[in-house]
Design an enzyme around this catalytic site. Structure first.
Site, mmCIF file in Angstrom:
data_model
loop_
_atom_site.group_PDB
_atom_site.id
_atom_site.type_symbol
_atom_site.label_atom_id
_atom_site.label_comp_id
_atom_site.label_asym_id
_atom_site.label_seq_id
_atom_site.Cartn_x
_atom_site.Cartn_y
_atom_site.Cartn_z
ATOM 1 N N GLN A 1 33.064 27.901 37.179
ATOM 2 C CA GLN A 1 33.926 27.253 35.996
ATOM 3 C C GLN A 1 33.170 26.782 34.970
ATOM 4 O O GLN A 1 33.601 26.023 34.013
ATOM 5 C CB GLN A 1 34.628 26.542 36.859
ATOM 6 C CG GLN A 1 35.678 27.144 37.844
ATOM 7 C CD GLN A 1 36.641 28.085 37.266
ATOM 8 O OE1 GLN A 1 36.902 28.082 36.241
ATOM 9 N NE2 GLN A 1 37.270 28.967 37.897
ATOM 10 N N CYS B 1 41.867 28.536 46.515
ATOM 11 C CA CYS B 1 40.581 28.550 47.233
ATOM 12 C C CYS B 1 39.875 27.488 47.500
ATOM 13 O O CYS B 1 38.567 27.329 47.655
ATOM 14 C CB CYS B 1 39.773 29.792 46.686
ATOM 15 S SG CYS B 1 40.576 31.419 46.623
#
Ligand SMILES: Cc1ncc(COP(=O)(O)O)c(C=O)c1O
Length: 410
Positions: A207, A368
């Site tokens: 990310q 997740c």
């Protein structure tokens, strides 16, 4: 923060064919970029060019196409090396994505160097792909996990992190940016602390690489993993950066063609890095596509991207905070373009379903990160995640959409 002056959002959007789609007659508003981002035309064109004029298997033949494909594949490695400022091209291993990169380190380094009683530090913010491989390793070796907690804003408790170290700490595996909350972790400071205590550090950059300038030398990390499909590249490709000396000491993760120097039934000797870790035919087209994506991002400028996305996030937070019954989950001081939220009395799946009717794509669920959800005391959140091609008016549409969901459930 204002968007950079030379940042032409309309020109950028015109590069992304998919952004002009309609969903049930409504213009698509794509706010699920943390899961997968979209691909601009120059990357699509590069893939088409590869498939129509350059494709052959690499490394094995003297013929023209094989040489062209090999050069393009190795040039892609060089592009990725420069993008993350690795010292050498051979420190860049093409993987299928972040998950495979982390598993490669677990198998190649962990299974060789971790023993019973050794300790691995993770954080409560981690994605499952940076938890499960280490759990598997600990189960096999009798090693132990230690978990860094967060405060209520979603920032790591650095005091607790420092206290987790013991003389058995071998590795810290932590995300650069949380996919569920957007918190940007102080990884440089944490790496320096871990190194002073003799532990290695793996950074899950899935990310971060799409949103921030990543400089592996400045960070001084030992491993850094990220995925192409979150940064305008194809699926099925990613990068694991590793320090050359560490990669050389590791055992290969997969056996097969290209990763060997010699094979006999008595013994096999392995190829040099990075090839030792790239067994079989790699995703050649995808690697070349990822390099094109990185060139595209670099031409816009990672600083410009971060500035624009920060403006989107600030605009969204300000408006959502003004709506009664909306709770923003994750309010760390340093955040990337991820906005998780909860609506009082409305299940996140209903939020996602109703926003979809307005053409707005957000993600709902545990992202997740089930241990993080447990820590936050929620089963799921709704998550809008922005990319540099999103606009302030799309943020306004999200806020209107949230208001509409609240009216349905009022
Ligand atoms: C922080 C983080 N780590 C790892 C992953 C796994 O990435 P991939 O599925 O591309 O391997 C993701 C994907 O959402 C992520 O957000």
């Amino acid at each position: 923060m204002m968007p950079a002056r030379d940042f032409d959002i309309e020109r950028i959007r015109a590069d992304f064919p998919i952004l002009s789609l309609q969903v049930d007659g409504k213009p698509l508003i794509y706010l699920d970029n943390a899961a997968s981002s979209q691909m601009p035309q120059p990357v699509i064109d590069r893939l088409v060019h590869y498939q129509t004029s350059e494709h052959a298997n690499i490394n094995r033949a003297v013929h023209h196409l094989s040489q062209t494909a090999t050069s393009a594949y190795e040039a892609a490695r060089g592009t990725l090396q420069r993008f993350i400022n690795a010292r050498e091209e051979r420190e860049v291993i093409f993987t299928s994505g972040t998950t495979e990169g982390i598993n490669l380190v677990m198998q190649g380094w962990g299974r060789k160097f971790i023993g019973a009683g050794d300790e691995i530090i993770l954080t409560v913010l981690e994605h499952h792909s940076n938890i499960v491989p280490w759990q598997m390793l600990c189960a096999e070796k009798g090693a132990l996990l230690r978990i860094v907690p967060i405060d209520d804003s979603g920032e790591l408790r650095i005091d607790a992190f420092e206290e987790l170290f013991s003389e058995r700490t071998r590795l810290v595996a932590l995300g650069h940016v949380s996919n569920a909350l957007g918190s940007i972790n102080p990884v440089k400071q944490m790496i320096s602390f871990a190194h002073a205590r003799g532990a290695l550090v793996l950074i899950d950059g899935a990310q971060a690489a799409p949103h921030l300038t990543v400089d592996v030398q400045a960070l001084d990390c030992d491993f850094y993993a990220f995925s192409g499909h979150k940064m305008c590249g194809p699926t099925g490709i990613g990068v694991l950066y590793g320090r050359a000396a560490l990669l050389e000491a590791m055992q290969p993760f997969k056996g097969g063609g290209d990763m060997i120097r010699t094979v006999s039934f008595e013994a096999t000797t392995y190829n040099e890095i990075p090839h030792k870790f790239e067994a079989g035919t790699p995703p050649i087209a995808a690697a070349i596509g990822l390099a094109a994506a990185v060139d595209y991002l670099s031409a816009i400028g990672m600083e410009n991207i971060a500035t624009h996305e920060h403006a989107l996030l600030a605009h969204a937070c300000k408006q959502l905070r003004e709506l009664p019954g909306v709770r923003i989950i994750g309010t760390a001081r340093h955040k990337a373009a991820v906005l998780s939220f909860a609506l009082e009395g409305v299940h996140p799946h209903d939020v996602g379903t109703l926003l979809n009717l307005e053409g707005i794509a957000v993600r709902t669920g545990h992202h997740c990160a089930q241990p993080l959800m447990q820590r936050l005391g929620v089963a799921a959140t709704s998550r809008a995640s922005f990319a540099f091609y999103n606009t302030l008016s799309e943020v306004d549409a999200l806020v209107d959409g949230v208001r509409g969901v609240q009216e349905v459930f009022a």
